[in-house]
Scaffold this motif. Sequence first.
Motif, mmCIF file in Angstrom:
data_model
loop_
_atom_site.group_PDB
_atom_site.id
_atom_site.type_symbol
_atom_site.label_atom_id
_atom_site.label_comp_id
_atom_site.label_asym_id
_atom_site.label_seq_id
_atom_site.Cartn_x
_atom_site.Cartn_y
_atom_site.Cartn_z
ATOM 1 N N UNK A 15 0.785 -1.218 0.000
ATOM 2 C CA UNK A 15 0.000 0.000 0.000
ATOM 3 C C UNK A 15 0.820 1.272 0.000
ATOM 4 N N UNK A 16 2.102 1.150 0.307
ATOM 5 C CA UNK A 16 2.977 2.322 0.329
ATOM 6 C C UNK A 16 3.345 2.778 -1.080
ATOM 7 N N UNK A 17 4.054 3.906 -1.119
ATOM 8 C CA UNK A 17 4.503 4.476 -2.389
ATOM 9 C C UNK A 17 5.994 4.750 -2.344
ATOM 10 N N UNK A 18 6.590 4.790 -3.509
ATOM 11 C CA UNK A 18 7.992 5.170 -3.674
ATOM 12 C C UNK A 18 8.115 5.967 -4.965
ATOM 13 N N UNK A 19 9.172 6.754 -5.047
ATOM 14 C CA UNK A 19 9.509 7.378 -6.319
ATOM 15 C C UNK A 19 10.917 6.967 -6.687
ATOM 16 N N UNK A 20 11.020 6.243 -7.774
ATOM 17 C CA UNK A 20 12.315 5.826 -8.288
ATOM 18 C C UNK A 20 12.834 6.891 -9.260
ATOM 19 N N UNK A 21 14.123 7.101 -9.232
ATOM 20 C CA UNK A 21 14.753 8.062 -10.136
ATOM 21 C C UNK A 21 15.862 7.373 -10.903
ATOM 22 N N UNK A 22 16.122 7.885 -12.089
ATOM 23 C CA UNK A 22 17.226 7.377 -12.910
ATOM 24 C C UNK A 22 17.868 8.563 -13.606
ATOM 25 N N UNK A 23 19.120 8.817 -13.249
ATOM 26 C CA UNK A 23 19.861 9.933 -13.825
ATOM 27 C C UNK A 23 20.809 9.428 -14.902
ATOM 28 N N UNK A 24 20.760 10.064 -16.049
ATOM 29 C CA UNK A 24 21.625 9.698 -17.166
ATOM 30 C C UNK A 24 22.763 10.703 -17.294
ATOM 31 N N UNK A 25 23.936 10.201 -17.653
ATOM 32 C CA UNK A 25 25.091 11.061 -17.881
ATOM 33 C C UNK A 25 25.971 10.431 -18.940
ATOM 34 N N UNK A 86 1.682 -0.189 -3.647
ATOM 35 C CA UNK A 86 2.587 -1.310 -3.891
ATOM 36 C C UNK A 86 2.031 -2.614 -3.322
ATOM 37 N N UNK A 87 2.328 -3.678 -4.036
ATOM 38 C CA UNK A 87 1.904 -5.025 -3.661
ATOM 39 C C UNK A 87 3.138 -5.900 -3.479
ATOM 40 N N UNK A 88 3.025 -6.964 -2.704
ATOM 41 C CA UNK A 88 4.186 -7.852 -2.549
ATOM 42 C C UNK A 88 4.714 -8.368 -3.883
#
Length: 123
Positions: A15-25, A86-88
């Motif tokens: 049930x929680x949330x996350x924010x994933x980030x991806x930085x390109x260089x 989110x789910x397992x």
Amino acid sequence: QVQLVESGGGLVQAGDSLRLSCAASGRTFSIYAMGWFRQAPGKEREFVAAINWSGASTYYADSVKGRFAISRDNAKNTVYLQVNSLKPEDTAVYYCALRPGVVRTSEYEYDYWGQGTQVTVSS
């Protein structure tokens, strides 16, 4: 070469949330698409979401539609994946990927990959 660095994963409860980030260089391209994929233990890597250069076109796996949202900030060379409810079964290593040109949803169409960030969802 292109370097992709993911961040934002962690251990959360259902049930929680996350924010994933991806930085390109590194090497730059005039137009490039970004995608998120994931691989759970004992399973093959699967498509999660993808976004085109402008951000106007997004694509999602059926299993995450309505819960995940992909976005990008080209000024920061960064793509995000907001993961909600989110789910397992969302537990996996999440990878971002980059391909020059138009957006695709097959992992075989992507040329550059990050090292992954672990998302673990407890029930």
